[in-house]
Design a protein around this motif. Structure first.
Motif, PDB file in Angstrom:
ATOM      1  N   ILE A  27       2.367  10.369  -8.669  1.00  0.00           N
ATOM      2  CA  ILE A  27       3.065   9.762  -7.534  1.00  0.00           C
ATOM      3  C   ILE A  27       3.555  10.889  -6.649  1.00  0.00           C
ATOM      4  O   ILE A  27       4.637  11.425  -6.836  1.00  0.00           O
ATOM      5  N   LYS A  28       2.722  11.273  -5.659  1.00  0.00           N
ATOM      6  CA  LYS A  28       3.107  12.459  -4.908  1.00  0.00           C
ATOM      7  C   LYS A  28       3.987  12.128  -3.702  1.00  0.00           C
ATOM      8  O   LYS A  28       4.646  13.002  -3.169  1.00  0.00           O
ATOM      9  N   ASN A  29       4.011  10.877  -3.296  1.00  0.00           N
ATOM     10  CA  ASN A  29       4.984  10.505  -2.272  1.00  0.00           C
ATOM     11  C   ASN A  29       5.271   9.004  -2.341  1.00  0.00           C
ATOM     12  O   ASN A  29       4.697   8.296  -3.168  1.00  0.00           O
ATOM     13  N   VAL A  30       6.147   8.554  -1.468  1.00  0.00           N
ATOM     14  CA  VAL A  30       6.598   7.166  -1.553  1.00  0.00           C
ATOM     15  C   VAL A  30       5.463   6.190  -1.301  1.00  0.00           C
ATOM     16  O   VAL A  30       5.386   5.142  -1.942  1.00  0.00           O
ATOM     17  N   SER A  31       4.550   6.546  -0.396  1.00  0.00           N
ATOM     18  CA  SER A  31       3.530   5.538  -0.117  1.00  0.00           C
ATOM     19  C   SER A  31       2.571   5.365  -1.297  1.00  0.00           C
ATOM     20  O   SER A  31       2.028   4.272  -1.488  1.00  0.00           O
ATOM     21  N   VAL A  32       2.387   6.424  -2.088  1.00  0.00           N
ATOM     22  CA  VAL A  32       1.599   6.255  -3.312  1.00  0.00           C
ATOM     23  C   VAL A  32       2.335   5.287  -4.246  1.00  0.00           C
ATOM     24  O   VAL A  32       1.746   4.362  -4.803  1.00  0.00           O
ATOM     25  N   ALA A  33       3.641   5.495  -4.399  1.00  0.00           N
ATOM     26  CA  ALA A  33       4.442   4.611  -5.245  1.00  0.00           C
ATOM     27  C   ALA A  33       4.323   3.178  -4.759  1.00  0.00           C
ATOM     28  O   ALA A  33       4.161   2.233  -5.544  1.00  0.00           O
ATOM     29  N   GLN A  34       4.367   3.022  -3.448  1.00  0.00           N
ATOM     30  CA  GLN A  34       4.272   1.701  -2.848  1.00  0.00           C
ATOM     31  C   GLN A  34       2.949   1.028  -3.196  1.00  0.00           C
ATOM     32  O   GLN A  34       2.911  -0.143  -3.546  1.00  0.00           O
ATOM     33  N   LYS A  35       1.863   1.806  -3.102  1.00  0.00           N
ATOM     34  CA  LYS A  35       0.554   1.241  -3.389  1.00  0.00           C
ATOM     35  C   LYS A  35       0.443   0.859  -4.855  1.00  0.00           C
ATOM     36  O   LYS A  35      -0.284  -0.068  -5.217  1.00  0.00           O
ATOM     37  N   LEU A  36       1.160   1.583  -5.715  1.00  0.00           N
ATOM     38  CA  LEU A  36       1.119   1.273  -7.139  1.00  0.00           C
ATOM     39  C   LEU A  36       2.021   0.086  -7.475  1.00  0.00           C
ATOM     40  O   LEU A  36       2.083  -0.349  -8.614  1.00  0.00           O
ATOM     41  N   GLY A  37       2.752  -0.392  -6.483  1.00  0.00           N
ATOM     42  CA  GLY A  37       3.619  -1.543  -6.727  1.00  0.00           C
ATOM     43  C   GLY A  37       4.984  -1.165  -7.265  1.00  0.00           C
ATOM     44  O   GLY A  37       5.627  -1.944  -7.958  1.00  0.00           O
ATOM     45  N   ILE A  38       5.444   0.046  -6.945  1.00  0.00           N
ATOM     46  CA  ILE A  38       6.774   0.456  -7.386  1.00  0.00           C
ATOM     47  C   ILE A  38       7.714   0.439  -6.182  1.00  0.00           C
ATOM     48  O   ILE A  38       7.339   0.864  -5.091  1.00  0.00           O
ATOM     49  N   ALA A  39       8.912  -0.080  -6.371  1.00  0.00           N
ATOM     50  CA  ALA A  39       9.887  -0.122  -5.289  1.00  0.00           C
ATOM     51  C   ALA A  39      11.200   0.455  -5.788  1.00  0.00           C
ATOM     52  O   ALA A  39      11.530   0.331  -6.961  1.00  0.00           O
ATOM     53  N   LEU A  40      11.933   1.108  -4.895  1.00  0.00           N
ATOM     54  CA  LEU A  40      13.223   1.684  -5.281  1.00  0.00           C
ATOM     55  C   LEU A  40      14.305   1.271  -4.287  1.00  0.00           C
ATOM     56  O   LEU A  40      14.168   1.474  -3.088  1.00  0.00           O
ATOM     57  N   VAL A  41      15.364   0.683  -4.817  1.00  0.00           N
ATOM     58  CA  VAL A  41      16.541   0.432  -3.992  1.00  0.00           C
ATOM     59  C   VAL A  41      17.475   1.610  -4.250  1.00  0.00           C
ATOM     60  O   VAL A  41      17.973   1.776  -5.349  1.00  0.00           O
ATOM     61  N   PRO A  42      17.670   2.482  -3.240  1.00  0.00           N
ATOM     62  CA  PRO A  42      18.329   3.757  -3.512  1.00  0.00           C
ATOM     63  C   PRO A  42      19.824   3.631  -3.763  1.00  0.00           C
ATOM     64  O   PRO A  42      20.440   2.591  -3.537  1.00  0.00           O
ATOM     65  N   GLU A  43      20.361   4.745  -4.216  1.00  0.00           N
ATOM     66  CA  GLU A  43      21.752   4.814  -4.633  1.00  0.00           C
ATOM     67  C   GLU A  43      22.716   4.652  -3.469  1.00  0.00           C
ATOM     68  O   GLU A  43      23.647   3.867  -3.525  1.00  0.00           O
ATOM     69  N   ASP A  44      22.471   5.420  -2.411  1.00  0.00           N
ATOM     70  CA  ASP A  44      23.403   5.393  -1.297  1.00  0.00           C
ATOM     71  C   ASP A  44      22.821   4.545  -0.165  1.00  0.00           C
ATOM     72  O   ASP A  44      21.960   4.977   0.568  1.00  0.00           O
ATOM     73  N   ARG A  45      23.344   3.348  -0.078  1.00  0.00           N
ATOM     74  CA  ARG A  45      22.811   2.391   0.870  1.00  0.00           C
ATOM     75  C   ARG A  45      22.875   2.919   2.294  1.00  0.00           C
ATOM     76  O   ARG A  45      21.968   2.755   3.089  1.00  0.00           O
TER      77      ARG A  45
END
Lengths: 320, 496, 340
Positions: free
Chosen positions: B322-340
């Protein structure tokens, strides 16, 4: 957007009011085709640079190097087409150089994380330096007529071609900024780069493209000025740097990034050009009064926007 | 003559442009006690602090410090009267030395005009001696850890012979060990006769440190009582004004789990090492640990924001990089971050943009041109589905309440139909009502088969939502708790 | 490593100093003329005006943000000072009178910047850009300023020299004007105020954390306003020094001087986000850029390369500090882990 942006509405009102004043006070000189033609030609060049600065400001940065990108492109294109050179090739050279310069700015700002103001301050010296080297410190002239005729030709006999180029580019950039993924991302990166990264936006790629676009617009400005004044010089139009920032802010671009519209900048360009042309009609008034008026306008607009924004935010938080 | 009450404020009212922040607050603090001031976000806690310390002028009410009434309290008078506030940001100058940070207040109060280096150092040394704080006085404060910054603020407050120290959410940025250290100092101060007003909404802390408590709600105080009379249920009730089960109905049924969606094998990255776990469809995995335990870094590395230096990540059995967020996105991973506020949202931008930002690839054509109709529809759907309370989704997100803002972030990622949803501190800064909603939603999503990771330092949250939990300490997994083992006592034991 | 050295290597100023040493040695090795007395005096002479400007840029950056109006303030206040001197027939009065008149006008213009920036909290870059434009409009539009000769008192002051040297080998001479003393005095005052007074420390405190400064009891608005007023005054001094050194007043020569000065102080370690920056750094940064523009000829490089070099130095210098601060964040997270 269905409703018209309130800032654009305000700018249009100022524009119309000004035209009325000008027509009433100087009917013969102001309402002349020739006057409008001159204005249209002049504003195209710094108008394009203002758009470039504007999109960089929306992305949360600034571009101080536009004028020097324009000059460098003008000089290199000029050298290429000089003395019977290939004109289309020269134009291509100009545009490619603009793209390269812009991308370099973007690279410094995004990948190396140099604050935009400093990065473009450095490249402004650099591009100017290269331009001085390329032109050996003097003026590049000997531009073929096939090219300079571009500046003297008018569409339908009235509209200068350079203004047509300006209008087309305004339309294109407006479309890009308001209707494409890239445009939306520029606004979001400008609002909060960290959040943009967490939302899966390639901030670096977006920034490189933003500055590249600014470089391209500057290159076009440089090519237009090459045609208009028949020559190019490394330090031509230095005062345009500050002017283009001023126009972008007057046009409603938020200096902190994230907000601003291209039509707003375009209208601001027109207003300022009309004002300075109008002032030129009074022989007693020095051309330099323009600076005074622009400065006051800039700070006035800031203060008005400040007051209106404050009211709007209060109203919105009460509603929701 | 010593007065029994160090502070006595009565009937304080304060409004800002028609909005009533305080509607008549009473607060009495006895000399030498540790008093807790609790309440949800926006209840008026910070406003009353600012009134007591003289930064706001109340519209009505009286303030008495140490038996002396102050018709108009100014910041300078408050300090003279012995009231000191330790703000959440500690009120320090990161670019200056420890000496200057410690000495400025006193030097300014004495209306000194010139810098006397010897005097500065003397003041600074006196300050750190009071709490036996060992620090390089010539260091720039920005190079110090958070806990030291707080100690600078505390020792500075003591310099002015503080009688009452108000600590505003002091434990927010501290690790467990640092919190313990802070509590030791608070106990020490108490023994030396200093009164503490401890502002917090963290249940465990409040019960651990306080002698008595006042709870505010909607700008009014709802109860003041000694700590012995307070229970956890009462606490939640007084905070929200509602009765509800703080526990979401949780049915852990391991047989219902689907396949393994996400697996980490000996994953190592800056901040943590050698972390392994499996995550099934329909399962909620808790990752808990104190600040600095590596929990946040773990979540970032699963989302492409932090590059692992070793180990493997497998999605549905296949190794992925997972080299960046869009790769994570394509893999179906989502992150709701710590500091809104800084990582999750574009505050001044519209709700529409905030919801659809990660869906733009789906809402436009190949040329990158967006369909404004699709964008509006998509955002309207999620505003409705997830229950964001707003009249117009063209409004900037900053006009929403904390809970609704968090729902916008959640909606953005749910719109991507993720297989794995990672939430880091999903209910930080969210009031109890919205917290309950979010927990319920998470259970529902898991029941529908989504795999969820909840990263949190809030024990009650982990217990309420998770099927099992990993406990992290100093970058390593130090405990694995199954559903049966998940209760307050075991968690507390495991995280120490 | 001893403590002093440890501290030094952390400062940007130290690296700028190293670069200056290396550069000067290279130039000396290639041309043998760098350490010649006339070259040193030339360098000092060229540094005078930019290093006075650098004080303005430093104060603004440390406390608030960029100020780009100082060249136009310099131009307009110098013009007014000279005009007033001529009109009132003060040509026979001591030169300092003209300077004081200029400083008063400069402070007034600085106050305009200050009021707008403090009252509305607008970005200082945009505000000073706007006021620059206004001052330029007043100078060239309303007053229609043109080049003019100096009044008697300033002309005499300009002719006086502090030091005259002549290179025995090349026969080239150079003089150090009295304005050099003005620069030194300004730096001494600035040093004392910034480091020895509570108000001066307040400048750094405000730049470090505005809210904390307010709570500590600093008059944040007062300090910011004061900074811009002082900046106006300092700019006026720089403007008059420039006129004195050119032996005449050239209204159009001022504009555009701001960018290179800002570049110099950033190279000298001033932080763009505020709170950090030293006078030492200002001098070193200015010296470095002045050296580059003055010494290319000594190296046998065409002057056409000057801009390229300056641009490259700015880019490389800022890139290094940007990458460093980036790496700093990473180190911190690692330390945090070790501590836990």
């Amino acid at each position: 957007m269905k409703k018209m942006d309130s800032n654009i509405k305000r700018l249009l009102i100022i524009l119309v009011a000004f035209i009325i004043i000008a027509c009433v006070t100087k009917p013969t000189a102001f309402i002349k085709i020739g006057n409008f033609q001159t204005m249209a030609k002049q504003l195209s060049e710094y108008g394009l640079m203002s758009i470039g600065v504007g999109i960089c400001m929306i992305s949360g940065g600034i571009d101080l190097s536009t004028v020097y990108i324009a000059n460098l492109c003008g000089i290199l294109a000029g050298i290429t087409m000089q003395d019977g050179g290939n004109v289309p090739l020269a134009i291509l050279v100009g545009l490619v150089v603009g793209i390269i310069c812009g991308s370099f700015n973007g690279f410094l700002v995004s990948y190396l994380r140099i604050p935009a103001m400093l990065a473009t301050l450095g490249t402004y010296q650099l591009f100017m330096g290269i331009a001085i080297l390329a032109s050996k410190g003097s003026t590049v002239s000997g531009i073929p007529e096939a090219y300079t005729s571009f500046a003297t030709t008018a569409l339908l006999g009235y509209i200068p071609l350079s203004f047509v180029v300006f209008l087309l580019l305004i339309l294109a950039v407006t479309f890009i900024m308001s209707r494409t993924k890239f445009g939306t991302r520029v606004y979001l990166v400008g609002t909060n780069e960290r959040a943009a990264r967490f939302a899966g936006i390639h901030c670096n790629a977006v920034l490189v493209r933003t500055y590249m676009l600014s470089g391209l617009l500057s290159a076009v400005a440089g090519l237009l000025s090459l045609a208009r004044i028949n020559s190019a010089k490394a330090d031509f139009g230095s005062s345009y740097t500050m002017q283009s920032i001023l126009i972008a802010v007057l046009g409603g671009v938020n200096p902190n990034g994230g907000f601003g519209t291209i039509p707003g900048i375009a209208i601001a360009v027109v207003i300022l050009q009309m004002m300075s042309s109008y002032l030129n009609m009074f022989p007693g008034i020095s051309n330099y009064y323009r600076d005074l008026i622009w400065g006051i306008a800039l700070i006035g607009v800031l203060i008005i926007n400040f007051a209106l924004d404050k009211r709007r935010t209060q109203r919105l938080s009460k509603i929701s | 003559m010593e007065n029994e009450n160090i502070l006595c404020v009565k009937g304080i009212k304060k409004s800002f442009g028609g909005v009533h922040a305080l509607r008549g607050v009473d607060l009495t603090i006895r000399r030498g006690e540790t008093h807790c001031l609790a309440g949800e976000n926006g209840c008026g806690k910070s406003t009353i602090i600012k009134v007591i310390s003289g930064f706001y002028k109340p519209d009505a009410g009286t303030i008495e410090v140490d038996g002396k009434g102050y018709p108009v309290m100014t910041p300078a008078e408050a300090i003279k009267a012995g009231v000191q506030v330790i703000y959440q940001d500690f009120s320090i100058f990161p670019n200056l030395t420890v000496i200057e940070n410690l000495a400025f207040n006193q030097v300014l109060a004495n209306k000194k005009k010139l810098v006397n280096k010897k005097e500065f150092r003397r003041i600074a040394e006196e300050a750190i001696k009071k709490i036996k704080f060992d620090v390089d006085l010539d260091a720039l404060v920005e190079t110090l850890p958070v806990a030291d910054k707080q100690l600078i603020a505390i020792s500075r407050a003591l310099l002015d012979n503080a009688k009452l120290i108000i600590m505003d959410e002091p434990t927010t940025a501290l690790t467990k060990r640092e919190v313990d250290r802070l509590f030791e100092i608070v106990t020490d101060l108490k023994e030396n006769g200093v009164t503490i007003l401890f502002v917090s909404h963290k249940l465990e802390e409040v019960f651990e440190i306080s002698d008595s408590i006042t709870i505010l709600r909607n700008g009014q105080n709802v109860i003041s009582c000694p700590m012995e009379e307070m229970t956890e249920e009462k606490f939640a009730h007084y905070m929200t004004g509602r009765h509800f089960d703080t526990q979401v109905v949780k049915e852990v049924n391991e047989e219902k789990y689907g396949d393994v969606v996400l697996e980490a094998r000996n994953l190592t990255a800056p901040g943590f090492e050698d972390v392994s776990f499996e995550l099934h469809q329909g399962e909620i995995l808790g990752v808990t640990g104190q600040l600095g335990s590596g929990r946040t870094e773990l979540s970032l590395s699963l989302f492409g924001l932090l590059q692992p230096t070793g180990g493997q990540i497998l999605v549905e059995g296949k190794e992925v990089h997972i080299k960046n967020v869009s790769v994570a996105q394509k893999l179906g991973i989502a992150l709701v971050p710590e500091d809104r506020l800084t990582e999750g949202l574009f505050l001044p931008q519209s709700i529409i943009r905030n919801i659809t930002v990660s869906r733009m690839d789906k809402l436009g054509n190949k040329m990158g041109i967006l369909s404004s109709k699709k964008v509006v529809e998509e955002s309207a759907k999620w505003v409705k589905d997830i229950g964001v309370a707003t009249k117009n989704h063209e409004f900037p997100v900053q006009t929403l309440s904390g809970g609704n803002q968090q729902k916008v972030v959640l909606g953005r990622w749910l719109a991507n139909h993720p297989k794995v949803l990672i939430l880091n501190g999903p209910t930080v800064g969210v009031d109890i009502g919205a917290k309950y909603d979010i927990h319920k939603l998470l259970r529902e999503l898991a029941a529908e088969g989504m795999a969820i990771i909840v990263v949190s330092d809030d024990a009650s949250e982990v217990i309420a939502t998770c099927d099992r939990a990993l406990v992290m300490q100093a970058g390593r997994v130090t405990g694995r708790l199954s559903a049966k083992e998940l209760d307050t006592a075991t968690l507390a034991q495991a995280t120490v | 490593m001893n403590k002093f050295f440890k501290k030094a290597v952390k400062q940007t100023e130290f690296y700028v100093f190293l670069i200056i040493i290396v550069l000067s040695l290279v130039i000396q090795a290639r041309s043998g003329l760098f350490f010649a007395n006339n070259n040193i005096v030339d360098l000092l002479r060229s540094m005078i005006v930019p290093s006075i400007y650098a004080i303005c840029a430093l104060l603004a950056f440390v406390s608030t943000g960029p100020d780009v109006s100082f060249p136009m303030i310099a131009a307009l206040s110098s013009y007014l000072a000279l005009t007033v001197t001529n009109r009132l027939g003060l040509g026979g009065a001591p030169w300092i009178i003209t300077f004081i008149i200029g400083i008063l006008f400069g402070c007034l213009m600085g106050a305009l910047n200050g009021v707008i920036i403090v009252r509305y909290k607008f970005p200082s870059l945009i505000v000073t850009l706007g006021t620059s434009s206004i001052f330029s409009g007043i100078l060239l539009g309303a007053f229609e300023a043109e080049r003019m000769d100096l009044p008697q008192n300033l002309a005499a002051f300009g002719k006086a020299s502090l030091l005259t040297v002549k290179n025995a080998k090349t026969g080239l001479g150079s003089t150090l004007p009295m304005t050099f003393l003005i620069m030194i005095v300004l730096y001494i005052i600035a040093y004392l105020v910034l480091n020895k007074t509570i108000m001066g420390r307040g400048v750094y405190a405000v730049g470090g954390d505005e809210v904390s400064a307010e709570r500590a009891g600093f008059n944040v608005k007062g300090i910011r306003f004061g900074i811009f007023v002082v900046n106006g005054g300092v700019a006026a001094v720089a403007g008059l020094c420039y006129a004195v050194m050119s032996m005449r007043y050239l209204p159009t020569e001022y504009a555009g001087g701001e960018m290179i000065v800002i570049a110099a102080i950033i190279l000298g370690g001033t932080r763009m986000t505020g709170g950090i920056g030293t006078l030492k750094g200002c001098l070193l940064g200015t010296l470095l850029l002045t050296m580059v523009s003055n010494s290319l000829i000594l190296l046998g490089i065409s002057v056409y390369w000057q801009r390229v070099f300056i641009g490259a130095i700015i880019i490389i210098g800022t890139a290094i500090s940007a990458i460093q601060s980036h790496a700093g964040v990473k180190v911190k997270t690692r330390l945090k882990k070790e501590a836990a």
